[in-house]
Design an enzyme around this catalytic site. Sequence first.
Site, short mmCIF file in Angstrom:
data_model
loop_
_atom_site.label_atom_id
_atom_site.label_comp_id
_atom_site.label_asym_id
_atom_site.label_seq_id
_atom_site.Cartn_x
_atom_site.Cartn_y
_atom_site.Cartn_z
N ASP A 125 0.90 -1.34 -0.10
CA ASP A 125 -0.07 0.24 -0.27
C ASP A 125 0.78 1.40 -0.02
O ASP A 125 2.08 1.28 0.34
CB ASP A 125 -0.92 0.09 1.41
CG ASP A 125 -2.01 -1.03 1.06
OD1 ASP A 125 -2.10 -1.79 0.28
OD2 ASP A 125 -2.86 -0.83 2.30
N HIS A 269 3.58 -2.17 2.99
CA HIS A 269 3.59 -0.99 2.54
C HIS A 269 4.70 -0.65 1.73
O HIS A 269 5.99 -1.16 2.24
CB HIS A 269 3.72 0.15 3.53
CG HIS A 269 2.26 0.03 4.31
ND1 HIS A 269 2.11 -0.69 5.68
CD2 HIS A 269 1.18 0.68 4.23
CE1 HIS A 269 0.78 -0.70 5.77
NE2 HIS A 269 0.31 0.12 5.03
#
Length: 321
Positions: A125, A269
Amino acid sequence: MLAQRPDQDHRERRVRLALSRAAHHRRRRRVAAAVLGSVVLLLSVLIGAGSGREGTWDPVRLRDGASASLPELNLQQHARRAAEAIATRKDEHTMEQAAVARALRRTPFVRVAGDQTRSVALTFDDGPGPFTQRILDTLRRGGAKATFFILGNQVSAFPVPLQRALAEGHAIGDHTWNHAPLTRLTRREVASELTDASAALQGAGAPAPTLFRPPYGAFDDRTLAAARRRGMLTVLWSVDTTDYQETSARRMAKRVLAQVRPGSIVLMHDGGGDRTVTSRALPLIVRGLDRRGYRMVTVPQLLMTNPPSPEQDRVRRTPVA
Ligand code: NI
């Protein structure tokens, strides 16, 4: 008094001289800065092109190399490669999208896929960002595919890693324009967060996104409906690496390998901060999963082989970034 006049004259002349020289220098400095800027840009592009090798990687250099002022040629080349890759996988892409649509008819969101095959989906992400290239290098070496949930406002600054992800067969999803907490926004704001990011992705050559991940994992029925109306399945996760607060790559990898099951969706991430730990843990995770006989596939591929149960857990388990 008289003695001061020549002194004053001299001072005025000096000031005039200094001003004129300053103006002249300013022009020269501007030209010099432009020349130097072009050289630095060219160098950073050349270095960026060779950054796939281990050891040459440098986030600052990559960030500069991936800036919006990259020469058009380089951008077009990456965009073309992405388009070619999408065209080559057209049939697979159609089947994968059908699997996403099937899942969306059964459930408005997926936290975990079925356990039919020994497959998992690694997801990243908040990118694209300075760490994305290194993550792509690791995935390529490990023969792994992943899914990137992209922030719309990052796309123009990092078009190259996004197009590389597309060219290398990874899936792309919508993570809003601005990482907004959607449950606190108006209906209209939610709509523009979703559609602005989708437009940015398509502007960079990605297909219209059919996967959506809400920032902070924060969603309600309105959020789900907004995504669904736009043909997007909300994708959560069943394994949270908590990489945003992790300081040890080894510990992070160990935790992931202990929690992973067939059908797991793993949250990581590649953007939103310093992702050194994530990028160091990833080779350990990929190797560990491979040894345990897992295939690392995109979310659409996972949904195709491991259709999710319509009973998905609504409870938000962990605080997330
Ligand atoms: Ni996020």
